[in-house]
Design a protein around this motif. Structure first.
Motif, PDB file in Angstrom:
ATOM      1  N   ALA A  70     -17.257 -23.974 -34.666  1.00 38.93           N
ATOM      2  CA  ALA A  70     -16.400 -22.306 -34.006  1.00 38.93           C
ATOM      3  C   ALA A  70     -16.337 -22.082 -33.202  1.00 38.93           C
ATOM      4  O   ALA A  70     -15.761 -21.520 -32.553  1.00 38.93           O
ATOM      5  CB  ALA A  70     -18.101 -21.943 -34.903  1.00 38.93           C
ATOM      6  N   PHE A  71     -16.964 -22.779 -32.003  1.00 36.64           N
ATOM      7  CA  PHE A  71     -17.026 -22.593 -30.954  1.00 36.64           C
ATOM      8  C   PHE A  71     -16.350 -23.627 -29.265  1.00 36.64           C
ATOM      9  O   PHE A  71     -16.493 -24.896 -29.887  1.00 36.64           O
ATOM     10  CB  PHE A  71     -17.276 -21.811 -29.885  1.00 36.64           C
ATOM     11  N   GLU A  72     -15.048 -23.271 -29.253  1.00 31.43           N
ATOM     12  CA  GLU A  72     -14.710 -23.803 -27.498  1.00 31.43           C
ATOM     13  C   GLU A  72     -14.894 -23.358 -26.522  1.00 31.43           C
ATOM     14  O   GLU A  72     -14.762 -22.261 -26.319  1.00 31.43           O
ATOM     15  CB  GLU A  72     -13.480 -23.667 -27.396  1.00 31.43           C
ATOM     16  N   VAL A  73     -16.256 -23.668 -26.193  1.00 34.60           N
ATOM     17  CA  VAL A  73     -17.002 -23.202 -24.963  1.00 34.60           C
ATOM     18  C   VAL A  73     -17.053 -23.935 -23.614  1.00 34.60           C
ATOM     19  O   VAL A  73     -16.932 -25.159 -23.134  1.00 34.60           O
ATOM     20  CB  VAL A  73     -19.160 -23.766 -25.032  1.00 34.60           C
ATOM     21  N   THR A  74     -17.162 -22.585 -22.557  1.00 38.23           N
ATOM     22  CA  THR A  74     -17.379 -23.024 -21.167  1.00 38.23           C
ATOM     23  C   THR A  74     -18.324 -22.466 -20.525  1.00 38.23           C
ATOM     24  O   THR A  74     -18.411 -21.318 -20.809  1.00 38.23           O
ATOM     25  CB  THR A  74     -15.577 -22.405 -20.630  1.00 38.23           C
ATOM     26  N   THR A  75     -18.625 -23.654 -19.924  1.00 40.40           N
ATOM     27  CA  THR A  75     -20.024 -23.097 -18.844  1.00 40.40           C
ATOM     28  C   THR A  75     -19.542 -22.501 -17.915  1.00 40.40           C
ATOM     29  O   THR A  75     -19.344 -22.724 -17.161  1.00 40.40           O
ATOM     30  CB  THR A  75     -21.021 -24.285 -19.400  1.00 40.40           C
ATOM     31  N   VAL A  76     -20.164 -21.540 -16.964  1.00 35.73           N
ATOM     32  CA  VAL A  76     -20.276 -21.095 -15.652  1.00 35.73           C
ATOM     33  C   VAL A  76     -20.959 -20.589 -15.544  1.00 35.73           C
ATOM     34  O   VAL A  76     -22.425 -20.596 -15.938  1.00 35.73           O
ATOM     35  CB  VAL A  76     -19.118 -19.503 -16.228  1.00 35.73           C
ATOM     36  N   ALA A  77     -21.140 -20.041 -14.125  1.00 37.44           N
ATOM     37  CA  ALA A  77     -22.342 -20.162 -13.634  1.00 37.44           C
ATOM     38  C   ALA A  77     -22.993 -18.496 -13.011  1.00 37.44           C
ATOM     39  O   ALA A  77     -24.008 -18.737 -13.680  1.00 37.44           O
ATOM     40  CB  ALA A  77     -22.219 -20.548 -11.893  1.00 37.44           C
ATOM     41  N   ASP A  78     -22.064 -17.770 -13.510  1.00 38.79           N
ATOM     42  CA  ASP A  78     -22.836 -16.471 -13.273  1.00 38.79           C
ATOM     43  C   ASP A  78     -22.424 -15.327 -14.227  1.00 38.79           C
ATOM     44  O   ASP A  78     -21.144 -15.450 -14.417  1.00 38.79           O
ATOM     45  CB  ASP A  78     -23.187 -15.866 -12.017  1.00 38.79           C
ATOM     46  N   THR A  79     -22.796 -14.139 -14.234  1.00 40.66           N
ATOM     47  CA  THR A  79     -21.971 -12.992 -15.253  1.00 40.66           C
ATOM     48  C   THR A  79     -20.901 -12.978 -14.276  1.00 40.66           C
ATOM     49  O   THR A  79     -19.481 -12.245 -15.319  1.00 40.66           O
ATOM     50  CB  THR A  79     -22.543 -11.666 -14.749  1.00 40.66           C
ATOM     51  N   ALA A  80     -20.205 -12.702 -13.390  1.00 38.72           N
ATOM     52  CA  ALA A  80     -19.282 -11.986 -13.071  1.00 38.72           C
ATOM     53  C   ALA A  80     -17.736 -13.442 -13.321  1.00 38.72           C
ATOM     54  O   ALA A  80     -17.196 -13.193 -13.955  1.00 38.72           O
ATOM     55  CB  ALA A  80     -19.055 -12.586 -11.476  1.00 38.72           C
ATOM     56  N   ALA A  81     -18.757 -14.919 -13.672  1.00 39.52           N
ATOM     57  CA  ALA A  81     -17.227 -16.159 -13.814  1.00 39.52           C
ATOM     58  C   ALA A  81     -16.990 -15.884 -15.150  1.00 39.52           C
ATOM     59  O   ALA A  81     -15.857 -15.894 -15.842  1.00 39.52           O
ATOM     60  CB  ALA A  81     -17.860 -16.999 -13.354  1.00 39.52           C
ATOM     61  N   ALA A  82     -18.374 -15.312 -16.167  1.00 39.55           N
ATOM     62  CA  ALA A  82     -18.007 -15.077 -17.509  1.00 39.55           C
ATOM     63  C   ALA A  82     -16.711 -13.665 -17.521  1.00 39.55           C
ATOM     64  O   ALA A  82     -15.851 -13.566 -18.252  1.00 39.55           O
ATOM     65  CB  ALA A  82     -19.400 -14.692 -18.124  1.00 39.55           C
TER      66      ALA A  82
END
Length: 339
Positions: A70-82
Motif C-alpha cells: 500500500a505504501f512506499e515508506v521513507t523514514t526521516v529523523a524528525d517532524t520538520a523533515a516529514a
C-alpha cells in the motif's frame, strides 16, 4: 416511385454493422471511465515515517504486514523533515513518532482520497494499542470546498475545452495560422474564465490567480494545438483520434478525482504523460504547494503544445510543397454542392 423509395433505404446488414459499432463504442467509453474508478485502491502511496529508528522500523513492519504494497515508506529523523517532504510533494503524508505518541500528518489538498486512507491508518494504529493518533492536515483544502469536488469536476472541462476549440476552429475558420491564433486566444480567455470560476466563485483553488490561469490555459492549448495538428495532417480521422485519446484515456487516467498512485498499476503513471493528468497535478502544485513538484508536469504540457505546433507546421509545409492552400469552409461547401 416505390422502387426509387426502396433504393434509398439502407440495407439491413449496414444497419446491423452500425449497431454493433455503436455498442462497441459505448462499451469502450464505459471501460475507459468505469475501470479506473472501480479498480482504484491504495498502492505504492509515498509516505514518510518520522522518529527514532526502532520506532519507525516497528511501524514500517506493521504497515507492511497489515497493508502489503500500500505504501512506499521513507523514514526521516524528525517532524520538520516529514513536513518538508509533504510540502515538496515528495510524499502524501507522514506518521510522526517523534513525541512518543503517534501523529498522522495528511495533506488533503494533495488528494482527499489519500488523506482519507491515511486517517484509516491512524485508526488502525490506535487499535494496535498505541493510542488513537492525532490527525493533522498540513495542507488542507479550501474551507469553501473541503472535499475538493470543484477541482475534481474541473477535469472534464479542461479536456473538453481543447477538444471543442479544435473542432469548431477546424470547421468554421479557414487558414492554419488563423486556427492556431484562435486556439491561442481561446486558451488564454478560457484559462482566465475557468480559473475565475474555480477560485473566486466555487472557492476550490488557492494561490496566485494568474499562475493558476496560466496552468489552465496551457492545458487547453496543449490539447487544442495537438488536435489541430492531427487534423491538419490526417483530416477528420486525426481530429477524432486525438479527441478519443484525450477523452477516453487522458480524462479517466488523470488521477484528479483520487491520485495517480490509486489507479490500476502503471496506468496512473501513464496518465501523467497526457495533458489532463499533467494539468491536474500541476494545478494542485501551483494552487496549494507554491509550485513544488511542478517541473515534470509543466514539461509534459509544454511538450504537447510544441508537438501540436510542429504538426501544424508540418501540415503547412506539405500543403506548400503540393501547391494546395487550406480551403475555406465556404469553398468546401461549394465543392460538395457542385459534386
Amino acid at each position: 416511385m416505390a422502387a426509387q423509395h426502396s433504393a434509398q433505404r439502407s440495407p439491413w446488414p449496414r444497419v446491423g454493422a452500425i449497431v454493433l459499432l455503436l455498442t462497441a463504442l459505448l462499451s469502450l467509453i464505459m471501460i475507459a471511465f468505469a475501470w479506473p474508478a472501480t479498480r482504484s485502491t491504495v498502492h505504492d502511496i509515498p509516505l514518510a515515517v518520522a522518529g527514532p529508528p526502532p520506532a519507525t522500523a516497528q511501524v514500517v513492519q506493521q504497515l507492511q504486514a497489515n497493508r502489503p504494497g500500500a505504501f512506499e515508506v521513507t523514514t526521516v529523523a524528525d517532524t520538520a523533515a516529514a513536513e518538508a517532504l509533504i510540502k515538496d510533494r515528495k510524499v502524501y503524508g507522514a506518521i510522526d513518532l517523534t513525541t512518543g505518541h503517534p501523529q498522522v500528518i495528511v495533506a488533503s489538498a494533495a488528494s482527499p482520497a489519500v488523506a482519507q486512507a491515511l486517517q484509516q491508518v491512524a485508526q488502525a494504529l490506535g487499535q494496535s494499542g498505541a493510542g488513537a493518533p492525532v490527525v493533522r492536515d498540513l495542507v488542507p483544502l479550501p474551507a469553501d470546498d473541503p472535499r475538493g469536488a470543484g477541482l475534481a469536476a474541473g477535469a472534464l472541462p479542461l479536456v473538453l475545452g481543447g477538444i471543442v476549440a479544435a473542432g469548431l476552429l477546424t470547421n468554421l475558420i479557414a487558414g492554419i495560422g488563423r486556427r492556431v491564433a484562435g486556439a491561442l486566444a481561446f486558451a488564454i480567455t478560457g484559462g482566465l474564465a475557468l480559473t475565475a470560476i474555480l477560485q473566486y466563485w466555487l472557492g476550490s483553488l488557492e494561490g496566485d490567480y494568474w499562475t493558476n490561469s496560466g496552468v489552465v490555459a496551457l492545458s487547453i492549448g496543449a490539447t487544442a494545438f495537438t488536435l489541430l495538428g492531427l487534423e491538419a495532417l490526417l483530416g477528420a480521422a486525426g481530429l477524432g483520434l486525438g479527441a478519443a485519446v484525450m477523452m477516453l484515456l487522458g480524462n479517466p487516467l488523470s488521477g484528479l478525482t483520487s491520485a495517480p498512485e490509486m489507479l490500476p498499476s502503471g496506468w496512473g503513471a501513464f496518465g501523467q504523460f497526457l495533458p489532463p493528468g499533467a494539468a491536474g497535478s500541476l494545478l494542485r502544485s501551483t494552487a496549494f504547494f507554491d509550485g513544488a513538484g511542478s517541473g515534470a508536469h509543466l514539461l509534459v504540457l509544454s511538450a504537447w503544445a510544441v508537438f501540436g505546433l510542429l504538426l501544424v507546421g508540418a501540415a503547412g509545409l506539405r500543403r506548400a510543397g503540393t501547391g494546395r492552400g487550406t480551403p475555406t469552409p465556404a469553398a468546401e461547401r461549394e465543392t460538395v454542392s457542385a459534386a
